[in-house]
Design a protein around this motif. Sequence first.
Motif, PDB file in Angstrom:
ATOM      1  N   SER A 135       0.854  -1.195   0.000  1.00  0.00           N
ATOM      2  CA  SER A 135       0.000   0.000   0.000  1.00  0.00           C
ATOM      3  C   SER A 135       0.881   1.232   0.000  1.00  0.00           C
ATOM      4  O   SER A 135       1.972   1.246   0.602  1.00  0.00           O
ATOM      5  CB  SER A 135      -0.926   0.007   1.220  1.00  0.00           C
ATOM      6  N   VAL A 136       0.396   2.281  -0.656  1.00  0.00           N
ATOM      7  CA  VAL A 136       1.142   3.527  -0.775  1.00  0.00           C
ATOM      8  C   VAL A 136       0.555   4.555   0.183  1.00  0.00           C
ATOM      9  O   VAL A 136      -0.665   4.709   0.290  1.00  0.00           O
ATOM     10  CB  VAL A 136       1.094   4.063  -2.223  1.00  0.00           C
ATOM     11  N   ILE A 137       1.452   5.254   0.895  1.00  0.00           N
ATOM     12  CA  ILE A 137       1.064   6.396   1.718  1.00  0.00           C
ATOM     13  C   ILE A 137       1.606   7.643   1.042  1.00  0.00           C
ATOM     14  O   ILE A 137       2.807   7.726   0.742  1.00  0.00           O
ATOM     15  CB  ILE A 137       1.631   6.282   3.144  1.00  0.00           C
ATOM     16  N   GLY A 138       0.740   8.618   0.782  1.00  0.00           N
ATOM     17  CA  GLY A 138       1.185   9.837   0.126  1.00  0.00           C
ATOM     18  C   GLY A 138       0.023  10.762  -0.164  1.00  0.00           C
ATOM     19  O   GLY A 138      -1.121  10.531   0.242  1.00  0.00           O
ATOM     20  N   SER A 139       0.320  11.831  -0.887  1.00  0.00           N
ATOM     21  CA  SER A 139      -0.696  12.843  -1.212  1.00  0.00           C
ATOM     22  C   SER A 139      -1.382  12.580  -2.539  1.00  0.00           C
ATOM     23  O   SER A 139      -2.315  13.305  -2.908  1.00  0.00           O
ATOM     24  CB  SER A 139      -0.049  14.232  -1.225  1.00  0.00           C
ATOM     25  N   SER A 140      -0.948  11.560  -3.264  1.00  0.00           N
ATOM     26  CA  SER A 140      -1.544  11.258  -4.556  1.00  0.00           C
ATOM     27  C   SER A 140      -2.956  10.700  -4.374  1.00  0.00           C
ATOM     28  O   SER A 140      -3.258  10.026  -3.382  1.00  0.00           O
ATOM     29  CB  SER A 140      -0.677  10.254  -5.312  1.00  0.00           C
ATOM     30  N   LEU A 143       5.898   3.184   1.647  1.00  0.00           N
ATOM     31  CA  LEU A 143       5.282   1.940   1.181  1.00  0.00           C
ATOM     32  C   LEU A 143       5.111   1.007   2.370  1.00  0.00           C
ATOM     33  O   LEU A 143       6.031   0.836   3.181  1.00  0.00           O
ATOM     34  CB  LEU A 143       6.151   1.268   0.106  1.00  0.00           C
ATOM     35  N   ALA A 155      -3.102   6.982  -3.808  1.00  0.00           N
ATOM     36  CA  ALA A 155      -2.521   6.385  -2.603  1.00  0.00           C
ATOM     37  C   ALA A 155      -3.605   5.711  -1.776  1.00  0.00           C
ATOM     38  O   ALA A 155      -4.725   6.227  -1.641  1.00  0.00           O
ATOM     39  CB  ALA A 155      -1.809   7.447  -1.782  1.00  0.00           C
ATOM     40  N   ALA A 205       9.340   5.379   0.222  1.00  0.00           N
ATOM     41  CA  ALA A 205       9.075   5.160  -1.203  1.00  0.00           C
ATOM     42  C   ALA A 205      10.156   5.789  -2.062  1.00  0.00           C
ATOM     43  O   ALA A 205      10.489   5.262  -3.134  1.00  0.00           O
ATOM     44  CB  ALA A 205       7.709   5.719  -1.578  1.00  0.00           C
ATOM     45  N   ARG A 213       4.162   9.925  -3.466  1.00  0.00           N
ATOM     46  CA  ARG A 213       4.493   8.565  -3.022  1.00  0.00           C
ATOM     47  C   ARG A 213       5.537   8.689  -1.918  1.00  0.00           C
ATOM     48  O   ARG A 213       6.721   8.809  -2.185  1.00  0.00           O
ATOM     49  CB  ARG A 213       5.021   7.729  -4.186  1.00  0.00           C
ATOM     50  N   HIS A 214       5.067   8.703  -0.699  1.00  0.00           N
ATOM     51  CA  HIS A 214       5.947   9.015   0.422  1.00  0.00           C
ATOM     52  C   HIS A 214       6.500   7.746   1.089  1.00  0.00           C
ATOM     53  O   HIS A 214       7.693   7.659   1.387  1.00  0.00           O
ATOM     54  CB  HIS A 214       5.182   9.854   1.456  1.00  0.00           C
ATOM     55  N   ARG A 269      -4.286   8.347   1.777  1.00  0.00           N
ATOM     56  CA  ARG A 269      -4.076   9.656   1.171  1.00  0.00           C
ATOM     57  C   ARG A 269      -3.972  10.717   2.257  1.00  0.00           C
ATOM     58  O   ARG A 269      -4.868  10.884   3.079  1.00  0.00           O
ATOM     59  CB  ARG A 269      -5.220   9.982   0.219  1.00  0.00           C
TER      60      ARG A 269
END
Length: 420
Positions: free
Chosen positions: A18-23, A41, A26, A54, A38-39, A29
Amino acid sequence: MIQFELGGRRWPLVAGESVIGSSSAAAVRLEFPGVLPRHALVQASPAGTAIRRAVPDAEVAVNGVPLSGDPVPLLHGDKVRVGSVELIVVDGGKVGSTEVADATELRKATAVGAGTAAPAGRVVSLTDGREYQTGEHPLTFGREASCDVVIESHKVSRHHATLTTTPSGFVLEDSSANGVLVNGTRIEGRRSLAKGDVLRIGPAEFRFHTDAVSDPPSAPAGAAHRLYDTAHGIRSMVPAFPSRPTVAPPLATVLVRTGGLRGQRLPIRTPVVNIGRADYNDLVFGEESVSASHAKLQRREDVWILTDLDSTNGTFVDGDQVVGEVPLMPGSTVRFGDVAMLFDPTDTRGPQVPGGGTRVVGAVSIPDTPRMPSARAPAPTAAGEGTISASKPGRPARALVWFVVLAAGAALVAFYFFGR
């Protein structure tokens, strides 16, 4: 199921990455300043959950410790800082009722000191090497995910204890049902902590560290160098020269054979030793092949046990990779990544093999030597000591007596007939 929580909102993690970020793509989010598209993972699996950066320039920290290139496992209650946002790791299955082991009246925690700057401290877990900072805000221990240090045990209260920084030092306050131990002794309400103290809360143990240096509470400020020698806690009447602090001999040493510390012999003075690249470890090796929290060495009943903490490059003893717990023998070659060293315990106990020096024996009792009969003194016999029995002569003596008697008789007969 592991979830991230922020301000009452939760993001459940699905199996996989899973992606943690502002996108907008994500899974978690976070539209906040400092959060990259993409900050971080997060890899979730039945075996556990781990987080990593990331991109190399992403700022990610777990419980205040910045991440390096290695993935870091996530546990219930961990605090994950992503840019300017702090997420709480929540596992719903870890929250339940407190198992009371000792009927103790609950004590209500109260704030100690406020508004005054004080030195920072930290506690380091002796189980997994995690570090928790304390400073302006109190550090809370408990089972609830909202606590700063979360301990997964029903023997731990939801809010078990609080570590507060005051102008005079660090104060630990117990607010639990089952109590808190400091250096093996249960505290009553509140207690001041000193550098190196070991805290036990339920099944978890922590070592307290601080860079602050202060005089003992019983001594006036700035007067530590004027203390006299004392005996049994009573100040001596005669001033003595300032004594040098005595350092206990190490429990073991390691002789580093490779790496930046090659040739150095490092002492081990505590029964639990965390080993890794991060500076909160007890043995710190700066090589890239060593993980931030690489391994743990602990002594149990005079046996040293080595455990790998899921390091990237593994831990090896005499060429064999450590799986689970492995006991160390004197002279074992231990390797953490590419850093090899020789283990040498100095507290070995048990039967010692005698060396080749002088052997001291006890006094030997020598019996009296029997006297030999002299030529003039007759030998003692059963008839009496110092006499010879005439009725029982030996065979040679008996023949001689009869010969003498017969010769004397013959001489008398001859004299009687022929001598006249």
